[in-house]
Write a protein that holds these residues in place. Structure first.
Motif, PDB file in Angstrom:
ATOM      1  N   ASP A 278     -46.830   4.224  -8.748  1.00 49.15           N
ATOM      2  CA  ASP A 278     -46.908   5.645  -9.106  1.00 49.15           C
ATOM      3  C   ASP A 278     -45.606   6.361  -8.773  1.00 49.15           C
ATOM      4  OD1 ASP A 278     -49.475   5.183  -9.907  1.00 49.15           O
ATOM      5  OD2 ASP A 278     -50.434   6.135  -8.182  1.00 49.15           O
TER       6      ASP A 278
ATOM      7  N   ARG B 183     -52.990   7.958 -16.773  1.00 55.06           N
ATOM      8  CA  ARG B 183     -52.894   8.608 -15.470  1.00 55.06           C
ATOM      9  C   ARG B 183     -51.450   8.723 -15.002  1.00 55.06           C
ATOM     10  NH1 ARG B 183     -52.470   6.782 -10.387  1.00 55.06           N
ATOM     11  NH2 ARG B 183     -52.765   4.614 -11.010  1.00 55.06           N
ATOM     12  N   ARG B 184     -50.675   7.661 -15.197  1.00 51.45           N
ATOM     13  CA  ARG B 184     -49.279   7.687 -14.747  1.00 51.45           C
ATOM     14  C   ARG B 184     -48.419   8.564 -15.665  1.00 51.45           C
ATOM     15  NH1 ARG B 184     -50.084   1.869 -13.251  1.00 51.45           N
ATOM     16  NH2 ARG B 184     -50.222   1.879 -10.969  1.00 51.45           N
TER      17      ARG B 184
END
Length: 437
Positions: A141, A181-182
């Motif tokens: 992340d 999401r990233r």
């Protein structure tokens, strides 16, 4: 680098307009004037912060700006060389990419000014390093978070560099398996720098002025280039020649691995991003194309590595390097008069209402007008009480002895502020002098 700067200084001793502008911006802000609310310009808030504190610490000094820009270029060259070596972009590991990067930066004196474009490029390169790590299947992340933060900072230094947010987003989607999401983390981290800047100006009651001046008007602003298309192409001819020659040499001779091909495709995306950034820019001057320098350095390195005959290995590097340096000096000293500051008579306490900064080359900075477009927009605010009150406070704080009205707004200013009208008398066309008590 020092030797080349000395050679350039022997041929180019005039002050460039943009170099003077950034020096004066720091001086103006150090007098207590607020960015955007009392400074009519589109320079990024982080760049303005840098200019302000360089002036606060060192005063008005071209040497300091050149010194810091040299450090920035060395740092950028190190990042550029490291990201190419760690990702094995070439079959040979050496410092040639960094060397050629510095040579290209030195080739045009405008690249050596401490411009917002140059500072912004630093963070674009730092983001590129993370993007290449992701394409190399490193999955954390942190890569997406840092990439977004770097590009957000770059955009708050120089707004058109936000193009690279979309460039690297395309690279992440095309060349890696980035999950939603990233990608959202990448987006939100990109917006973080803007949010912090907006919050800073909001705390001082100037959030709307910041958004209008830096974002809205910056994107809507249409400014013609100070040099003609022919002059621009003439000075850029050396870069174009090297770029085209290196590209065709790379395409014709290089044998790239799958990952090296992906790196090259990302570099091509950077090239198109650099071109788009140039067309989004306001000045259309030489320092605007600094974002293409890493692309040229990447292909130029391939060219030198692929040279096989010993005679070419010996002759071509010297010919091309010294050729581009002296060609740039020749063109810059013969075809760039519009970029240089004109000599003006000095006069203390002078406020020029118009983006004519030549008067302040040897005088104290005393005008908020760094961009005529933004200045005209500000003086349109005379029709509104809050904006008019801000302008009156600005004149009271600056307390100019002489007004030169390039934009022909003084009659409206005097109509709105009768007290100011009684303090000045008209002595010539568009010239007003303060009445001595």
């Amino acid at each position: 680098m020092v030797v080349i700067r000395l050679i350039q200084g022997a041929f180019i001793d005039e002050q460039s307009f943009y170099g003077l502008k950034w020096l004066l911006l720091g001086e103006w802000l150090n007098q207590g004037f607020k960015m955007y609310a009392e400074t009519f310009d589109y320079t990024g808030p982080i760049a303005a912060f840098v200019y302000k504190y360089l002036y606060f610490i060192f005063g008005r000094s071209n040497f300091i700006h050149y010194g810091f820009s040299s450090l920035v270029i060395i740092f950028q060259a190190g990042i550029f060389n490291q990201l190419l070596l760690k990702n094995k972009a070439y079959d040979e590991n050496n410092y040639l990419p960094a060397f050629l990067y510095v040579i290209l930066m030195l080739a045009v004196p405008d690249f050596m000014t401490l411009s917002p474009q140059l500072m912004s490029l630093t963070f674009v390169l730092m983001s590129l390093r993370n993007v290449l790590r992701r394409i190399d299947n490193q999955v954390t992340d942190e890569l997406f978070l840092n990439s977004g933060i770097y590009l957000g900072v770059a955009a708050m230094i120089y707004l058109p560099s936000m193009i690279f947010f979309f460039v690297f987003l395309i690279a992440l989607i095309l060349f890696s398996t980035a999950v939603t999401r990233r990608l959202l983390l990448y987006l939100f981290s990109f917006l973080m720098a803007f949010s912090l800047c907006a919050l800073y100006f909001y705390s001082r009651g100037h959030a709307s002025v910041f958004i209008d001046s830096y974002v809205t008007q910056n994107l809507l602003l249409k400014v013609g280039s100070p040099v003609s298309t022919n002059e621009f192409l003439l000075i850029s001819a050396g870069f174009i020649f090297i770029f085209v020659l290196s590209v065709f040499k790379t395409w014709g001779s290089a044998r790239l691995t799958s990952f090296q091909q992906k790196i090259q495709q990302v570099i091509w995306l950077m090239f198109f991003g650099g071109v788009a950034t140039f067309f989004l820019s306001n000045g259309k001057s030489f320092h605007e194309i600094v974002f293409i320098v890493p692309v040229i350095a990447y292909f130029w390195t391939h060219y030198f590595i692929l040279l096989r005959k010993r005679i070419f290995q010996f002759v071509m590097p010297g010919f091309m390097i010294f050729g581009i340096l002296f060609y740039a000096i020749y063109c810059y000293t013969n075809f760039t008069d519009p970029l240089l500051v004109e000599s003006r008579p000095t006069e203390k306490g002078l406020m020029v209402l118009g983006a004519d900064l030549d008067y302040y080359q040897n005088e104290k900075m005393l005008t908020p007008c760094f961009s005529e477009h933004h200045a005209r927009k500000a003086f349109e605010g005379l029709a509104y009480y809050h904006s008019a009150a801000g302008l009156y406070e600005l004149f009271e704080k600056a307390d100019p002895e002489v007004l030169i009205d390039r934009m022909e707004v003084v009659p409206e200013v005097f109509r709105r502020f009768p007290k100011m009208e009684s303090a000045y008398r008209r002595t010539a066309s568009n010239r007003y002098e303060k009445i001595s008590n």
